[in-house]
Design a protein around this motif. Structure first.
Motif, PDB file in Angstrom:
ATOM      1  N   PRO A  93      59.940  40.198  34.749  1.00 44.29           N
ATOM      2  CA  PRO A  93      59.492  40.922  35.947  1.00 44.29           C
ATOM      3  C   PRO A  93      60.307  40.526  37.177  1.00 44.29           C
ATOM      4  O   PRO A  93      60.646  39.345  37.345  1.00 44.29           O
ATOM      5  CB  PRO A  93      58.025  40.492  36.087  1.00 44.29           C
ATOM      6  CG  PRO A  93      57.629  40.018  34.728  1.00 44.29           C
ATOM      7  CD  PRO A  93      58.849  39.421  34.119  1.00 44.29           C
ATOM      8  N   ILE A  94      60.620  41.505  38.012  1.00 46.63           N
ATOM      9  CA  ILE A  94      61.385  41.203  39.226  1.00 46.63           C
ATOM     10  C   ILE A  94      60.501  40.567  40.293  1.00 46.63           C
ATOM     11  O   ILE A  94      61.005  39.946  41.234  1.00 46.63           O
ATOM     12  CB  ILE A  94      62.075  42.461  39.791  1.00 46.63           C
ATOM     13  CG1 ILE A  94      61.055  43.532  40.201  1.00 46.63           C
ATOM     14  CG2 ILE A  94      63.070  43.017  38.788  1.00 46.63           C
ATOM     15  CD1 ILE A  94      61.670  44.689  40.966  1.00 46.63           C
ATOM     16  N   VAL A  95      59.196  40.752  40.168  1.00 43.26           N
ATOM     17  CA  VAL A  95      58.196  40.129  41.036  1.00 43.26           C
ATOM     18  C   VAL A  95      57.154  39.527  40.098  1.00 43.26           C
ATOM     19  O   VAL A  95      56.914  40.070  39.014  1.00 43.26           O
ATOM     20  CB  VAL A  95      57.543  41.160  41.985  1.00 43.26           C
ATOM     21  CG1 VAL A  95      56.448  40.529  42.835  1.00 43.26           C
ATOM     22  CG2 VAL A  95      58.597  41.809  42.885  1.00 43.26           C
ATOM     23  N   GLN A  96      56.540  38.425  40.483  1.00 44.15           N
ATOM     24  CA  GLN A  96      55.530  37.838  39.609  1.00 44.15           C
ATOM     25  C   GLN A  96      54.494  38.907  39.232  1.00 44.15           C
ATOM     26  O   GLN A  96      54.001  39.632  40.086  1.00 44.15           O
ATOM     27  CB  GLN A  96      54.848  36.650  40.277  1.00 44.15           C
ATOM     28  CG  GLN A  96      54.102  36.978  41.558  1.00 44.15           C
ATOM     29  CD  GLN A  96      53.434  35.764  42.186  1.00 44.15           C
ATOM     30  OE1 GLN A  96      53.181  34.768  41.508  1.00 44.15           O
ATOM     31  NE2 GLN A  96      53.143  35.836  43.479  1.00 44.15           N
ATOM     32  N   PRO A  97      54.181  39.048  37.940  1.00 46.76           N
ATOM     33  CA  PRO A  97      53.297  40.131  37.518  1.00 46.76           C
ATOM     34  C   PRO A  97      51.851  39.935  37.948  1.00 46.76           C
ATOM     35  O   PRO A  97      51.137  40.901  38.188  1.00 46.76           O
ATOM     36  CB  PRO A  97      53.429  40.126  35.999  1.00 46.76           C
ATOM     37  CG  PRO A  97      53.869  38.742  35.661  1.00 46.76           C
ATOM     38  CD  PRO A  97      54.728  38.288  36.803  1.00 46.76           C
ATOM     39  N   TRP A  98      51.450  38.693  38.021  1.00 47.67           N
ATOM     40  CA  TRP A  98      50.066  38.400  38.400  1.00 47.67           C
ATOM     41  C   TRP A  98      50.010  37.004  39.003  1.00 47.67           C
ATOM     42  O   TRP A  98      50.935  36.205  38.856  1.00 47.67           O
ATOM     43  CB  TRP A  98      49.123  38.499  37.200  1.00 47.67           C
ATOM     44  CG  TRP A  98      49.454  37.538  36.073  1.00 47.67           C
ATOM     45  CD1 TRP A  98      50.317  37.755  35.042  1.00 47.67           C
ATOM     46  CD2 TRP A  98      48.947  36.205  35.900  1.00 47.67           C
ATOM     47  NE1 TRP A  98      50.389  36.650  34.222  1.00 47.67           N
ATOM     48  CE2 TRP A  98      49.547  35.683  34.720  1.00 47.67           C
ATOM     49  CE3 TRP A  98      48.052  35.416  36.598  1.00 47.67           C
ATOM     50  CZ2 TRP A  98      49.277  34.398  34.244  1.00 47.67           C
ATOM     51  CZ3 TRP A  98      47.777  34.129  36.135  1.00 47.67           C
ATOM     52  CH2 TRP A  98      48.379  33.635  34.967  1.00 47.67           C
ATOM     53  N   THR A  99      48.945  36.727  39.674  1.00 49.18           N
ATOM     54  CA  THR A  99      48.716  35.379  40.192  1.00 49.18           C
ATOM     55  C   THR A  99      47.220  35.183  40.360  1.00 49.18           C
ATOM     56  O   THR A  99      46.431  36.127  40.198  1.00 49.18           O
ATOM     57  CB  THR A  99      49.456  35.148  41.517  1.00 49.18           C
ATOM     58  OG1 THR A  99      49.453  33.756  41.830  1.00 49.18           O
ATOM     59  CG2 THR A  99      48.810  35.911  42.672  1.00 49.18           C
ATOM     60  N   ILE A 100      46.846  33.983  40.664  1.00 50.32           N
ATOM     61  CA  ILE A 100      45.434  33.668  40.899  1.00 50.32           C
ATOM     62  C   ILE A 100      45.287  33.064  42.283  1.00 50.32           C
ATOM     63  O   ILE A 100      46.055  32.169  42.671  1.00 50.32           O
ATOM     64  CB  ILE A 100      44.881  32.713  39.826  1.00 50.32           C
ATOM     65  CG1 ILE A 100      44.740  33.460  38.491  1.00 50.32           C
ATOM     66  CG2 ILE A 100      43.542  32.121  40.247  1.00 50.32           C
ATOM     67  CD1 ILE A 100      44.203  32.639  37.351  1.00 50.32           C
ATOM     68  N   VAL A 101      44.342  33.579  43.036  1.00 47.03           N
ATOM     69  CA  VAL A 101      43.983  33.007  44.329  1.00 47.03           C
ATOM     70  C   VAL A 101      42.546  32.512  44.232  1.00 47.03           C
ATOM     71  O   VAL A 101      41.698  33.156  43.607  1.00 47.03           O
ATOM     72  CB  VAL A 101      44.141  34.030  45.475  1.00 47.03           C
ATOM     73  CG1 VAL A 101      45.588  34.412  45.653  1.00 47.03           C
ATOM     74  CG2 VAL A 101      43.298  35.267  45.234  1.00 47.03           C
ATOM     75  N   THR A 102      42.292  31.380  44.810  1.00 49.27           N
ATOM     76  CA  THR A 102      40.948  30.800  44.784  1.00 49.27           C
ATOM     77  C   THR A 102      40.412  30.755  46.205  1.00 49.27           C
ATOM     78  O   THR A 102      41.103  30.267  47.115  1.00 49.27           O
ATOM     79  CB  THR A 102      40.957  29.391  44.167  1.00 49.27           C
ATOM     80  OG1 THR A 102      41.471  29.467  42.830  1.00 49.27           O
ATOM     81  CG2 THR A 102      39.556  28.815  44.117  1.00 49.27           C
ATOM     82  N   ARG A 103      39.234  31.270  46.391  1.00 50.18           N
ATOM     83  CA  ARG A 103      38.610  31.304  47.706  1.00 50.18           C
ATOM     84  C   ARG A 103      37.190  30.752  47.618  1.00 50.18           C
ATOM     85  O   ARG A 103      36.461  31.052  46.655  1.00 50.18           O
ATOM     86  CB  ARG A 103      38.560  32.737  48.251  1.00 50.18           C
ATOM     87  CG  ARG A 103      39.929  33.389  48.432  1.00 50.18           C
ATOM     88  CD  ARG A 103      40.689  32.782  49.592  1.00 50.18           C
ATOM     89  NE  ARG A 103      41.959  33.461  49.820  1.00 50.18           N
ATOM     90  CZ  ARG A 103      43.131  33.037  49.340  1.00 50.18           C
ATOM     91  NH1 ARG A 103      43.175  31.951  48.576  1.00 50.18           N
ATOM     92  NH2 ARG A 103      44.240  33.697  49.601  1.00 50.18           N
ATOM     93  N   ASN A 104      36.802  29.953  48.614  1.00 48.83           N
ATOM     94  CA  ASN A 104      35.425  29.480  48.678  1.00 48.83           C
ATOM     95  C   ASN A 104      34.539  30.582  49.235  1.00 48.83           C
ATOM     96  O   ASN A 104      34.872  31.220  50.241  1.00 48.83           O
ATOM     97  CB  ASN A 104      35.311  28.230  49.550  1.00 48.83           C
ATOM     98  CG  ASN A 104      35.909  27.006  48.867  1.00 48.83           C
ATOM     99  OD1 ASN A 104      35.830  26.875  47.645  1.00 48.83           O
ATOM    100  ND2 ASN A 104      36.517  26.110  49.645  1.00 48.83           N
ATOM    101  N   MET A 105      33.414  30.803  48.568  1.00 42.64           N
ATOM    102  CA  MET A 105      32.496  31.863  48.944  1.00 42.64           C
ATOM    103  C   MET A 105      31.097  31.300  49.199  1.00 42.64           C
ATOM    104  O   MET A 105      30.676  30.339  48.541  1.00 42.64           O
ATOM    105  CB  MET A 105      32.412  32.906  47.830  1.00 42.64           C
ATOM    106  CG  MET A 105      33.733  33.573  47.498  1.00 42.64           C
ATOM    107  SD  MET A 105      34.228  34.740  48.792  1.00 42.64           S
ATOM    108  CE  MET A 105      35.840  35.267  48.182  1.00 42.64           C
ATOM    109  N   ALA A 106      30.412  31.918  50.141  1.00 39.60           N
ATOM    110  CA  ALA A 106      29.009  31.574  50.377  1.00 39.60           C
ATOM    111  C   ALA A 106      28.157  32.222  49.304  1.00 39.60           C
ATOM    112  O   ALA A 106      28.239  33.430  49.086  1.00 39.60           O
ATOM    113  CB  ALA A 106      28.574  32.029  51.759  1.00 39.60           C
TER     114      ALA A 106
END
Length: 676
Positions: A183-196
């Motif tokens: 892939p010319i750009v990363q196909p996927w990634t993971i972001v982690t967010r804190n949620m209430a």
């Protein structure tokens, strides 16, 4: 009307739900094992098809336009974040191209490696969690895309240096380097967010939410941007790409998988080159949320009302919460996503989940009809102008560079009805350029008839102000950009008379079939056929369009220099790279018969032609090449254009039009007498 009421009710429900559930801010977030019954409400926010419309400004009319612009979308983003404790913000592509400012930074005063693109600066000012790449991102070429996204690409011409890019991750799963098939750009990634989150007894705690994002662009980019992509990248279908990477994503055990598709929905049988594969993508196991774009419309919205397995009221596609948030910064897509913890996993509570598109200009009821009014738009967020104000002014100064004078008015208000005044200079410039180039590069074609095809890109799709209108007087580069809206390059194709007729027949699908015996109003324009595919040809050609005939049988009396065109007769047609490479699926146009692929932009070619005709008059322009076949109808044949423009039609020789009613939104309904 009923649909508008439903929208209003949902908007109110979303607002109240957000306000009612908003707790006090967390002072000291607690961490503890996540138990079943825990609930998290997340507002998934989406922008799409911004096309670098950062400020609420019409570059062609040189005035403010409060009905569009990212600076007003930001106001909605901030309101959503105030209403909802938890939110995520994504962009679905077609971000860096589409305005005078975008062209200025890509083609005139190019940004350097250490300088972030203006649209990305504006987006970083509000903060995004991720995005994908649209088809128009490829218009300026892979080296430019690599630079401004901060993404080194292993493709010809793209450097390995990491330049300034957006401060959020971009993902793209279905475009691969021809060098290494990666892939010319990363196909996927993971972001982690804190949620209430909230327990069943109402206690509040902070929990991490692990969100996987995967992105997709329309596979037909290989046709649309052939000159930029051929031999450098390959493309797969969106479903195949999702299936390829979903096992990798699932191995990371995300709590939520968000698919960001620059594409809309088509329920036809799936193909790997499908332009709008959203409906099929929603059926890939593991996708929890679908964000869409590309079609410049809203979902939920009436366009998708009768699609199978589509809930147009709550915003579900095959059971997956989905949204498509308009275009040009006119709207914000919002999914109110209700998550509940069950058996150790987060699941979506579909009974409390729904989608909505928030407009920056909520429609008002005028004469009983929902109408968008510039007086009823949210204010612009002042921070955005501070971020991009200097480069915005530089772009405006540049497009005001004088290039000549015109004695004629060139407008597209009635381009669908035969007024070719805005197309004539484009066609004249294309013909002149191709004739000169053919003599040098293809002397065997030097005596072949050269025609040109152009379409009215600004044809009212975006509202009453979305028309080209160049008044008599001084001409500037801004007028050239108004006359030719896209940064296409010029191409020329060699075809025969049969292919010429097939090309025009395809273009004539712009019209509905008119029944002469029907009573009541009949709509002339087929709004499902985009105006940018209504090619009109000039260069010694004449033809008649009979709208009483079925599609494919409408072109009559096709002649060149006064003689009927023969099926085997040879022509060279100047057009743009999009059309020549197969854009619009015109018969006989797939890139194989291109005889000239110019590196020069059509807009620049037009500007140079205008400079070579410093006192432009009607004598410099080719005459209109077609008209409707005479047709007497019982009922009235009607169409919509900007209001109070009948005098423009009269001046341009269209004496068969009359305005019959005002729509109250700057547009009006006109009747056309086809019997004359």
């Amino acid at each position: 009307m009923a649909h508008c009421s439903r929208i209003t009710a949902l908007f109110a429900a979303l607002f109240l739900a957000g306000c009612a559930s908003q707790p006090h801010p967390l002072e000291q977030p607690r961490t503890q094992p996540l138990s079943d019954g825990l609930r998290v409400d997340v507002a998934v926010l989406e922008t799409t098809d911004l096309h670098s419309n950062i400020l609420s400004y019409d570059y062609y009319k040189q005035k403010a336009d409060p009905t569009l612009g990212f600076e007003r979308t930001v106001t909605l983003i901030r309101k959503a974040r105030e209403q909802f404790t938890n939110s995520l913000l994504f962009d679905a592509g077609d971000t860096i191209q589409g305005s005078v400012l975008a062209d200025y930074q890509a083609q005139v005063r190019k940004v350097d490696c250490g300088e972030e693109l203006a649209i990305y600066k504006a987006m970083d000012a509000v903060g995004y969690d991720g995005g994908t790449i649209g088809n128009h991102e490829f218009n300026y070429g892979l080296p430019f895309l690599s630079q401004v996204t901060g993404t080194p690409m292993n493709v010809d011409g793209a450097g390995t240096q990491r330049c300034a890019g957006p401060h959020y991750p971009l993902v793209l799963a279905n475009v691969y380097s021809a060098r290494d098939s990666k892939p010319i750009v990363q196909p996927w990634t993971i972001v982690t967010r804190n949620m209430a989150a909230f327990t069943p007894d109402g206690s509040k705690l902070s929990v991490p939410l692990k969100i996987a994002i995967i992105g997709f662009t329309p596979p037909p980019i290989m046709q649309w941007d052939k000159q930029n992509l051929e031999g450098k990248v390959t493309v797969s279908g969106v479903v195949e790409a999702a299936q390829k990477y979903m096992p990798e994503i699932q191995a990371q055990h995300p709590d939520l998988v968000v698919a960001i598709l620059h594409g809309g929905m088509n329920t036809a049988p799936y193909t790997s080159d499908m332009e709008n594969g959203g409906w099929h993508l929603a059926g890939v196991p593991g996708i929890d949320v679908l964000l869409m774009g590309h079609e410049h419309t809203d979902f939920p919205g009436p366009r998708f009302e009768h699609m199978p397995d589509v809930d147009d009221e709550h915003g579900f596609v095959r059971g997956v919460p989905a949204v498509m948030g308009g275009f040009f910064g006119k709207d914000l897509g919002v999914i109110r996503l209700a998550l509940v913890r069950q058996q150790g996993h987060w699941t979506i509570d579909k009974s409390k989940t729904f989608s909505q598109v928030w407009p920056i200009c909520p429609p008002m009821l005028i004469a009983g009809k929902p109408t968008v009014s510039p007086t009823n738009c949210v204010p612009a967020d002042p921070q955005i102008k501070l971020v991009v104000g200097k480069v915005q002014q530089a772009a405006i100064d540049y497009v005001n560079t004088p290039i000549g004078q015109s004695a004629v008015r060139m407008s597209s208000y009635f381009a669908d009805e035969g007024d070719m005044s805005a197309l004539a200079p484009v066609n004249a410039a294309q013909i002149d350029y191709v004739r000169r180039e053919l003599a040098a590069t293809h002397p065997e074609l030097a005596n072949t008839p050269v025609l040109a095809a152009a379409a009215a890109f600004r044809n009212g799709f975006g509202g009453a102000d979305d028309y080209t209108d160049v008044l008599p007087g001084p001409l500037t580069l801004r007028n050239a950009a108004d006359l030719y809206f896209y940064p296409n390059t010029l191409s020329a194709v060699k075809i025969d008379g049969a292919e010429l007729k097939a090309w025009l027949e395809k273009s004539a699908e712009r019209f509905n079939r008119i029944d002469p015996n029907a009573e009541g109003e009949q709509q002339l324009i087929n709004t499902k056929y985009p105006g940018f595919n209504f090619d009109q040809m000039q260069g010694g050609i004449r033809y008649v369009i009979d709208v009483s005939k079925p599609a494919g049988q409408r072109i009559e009396k096709l002649s060149y220099q006064g003689k009927l065109v023969q099926p085997s007769q040879t022509f060279v047609v100047a057009t743009n790279n999009y059309r020549a490479s197969g854009g619009g699926h015109f018969p006989g146009l797939d890139g194989s018969n291109i005889v000239l692929a110019s590196p020069d932009g059509t807009r620049e070619i037009l500007a140079q032609w205008l400079q070579a005709h410093p006192t432009l008059s009607a004598d410099d322009l080719p005459r209109a090449s077609w008209h409707f076949a005479r047709l007497k109808t019982r009922g009235t044949v009607v169409f919509t254009s900007a209001g109070d423009k009948q005098a423009v039609a009269e001046t341009d020789g269209l004496h068969t039009l009359r305005q019959v009613r005002d729509n109250g939104d700057g547009t009006a309904v006109y009747a056309i007498d086809l019997s004359k």
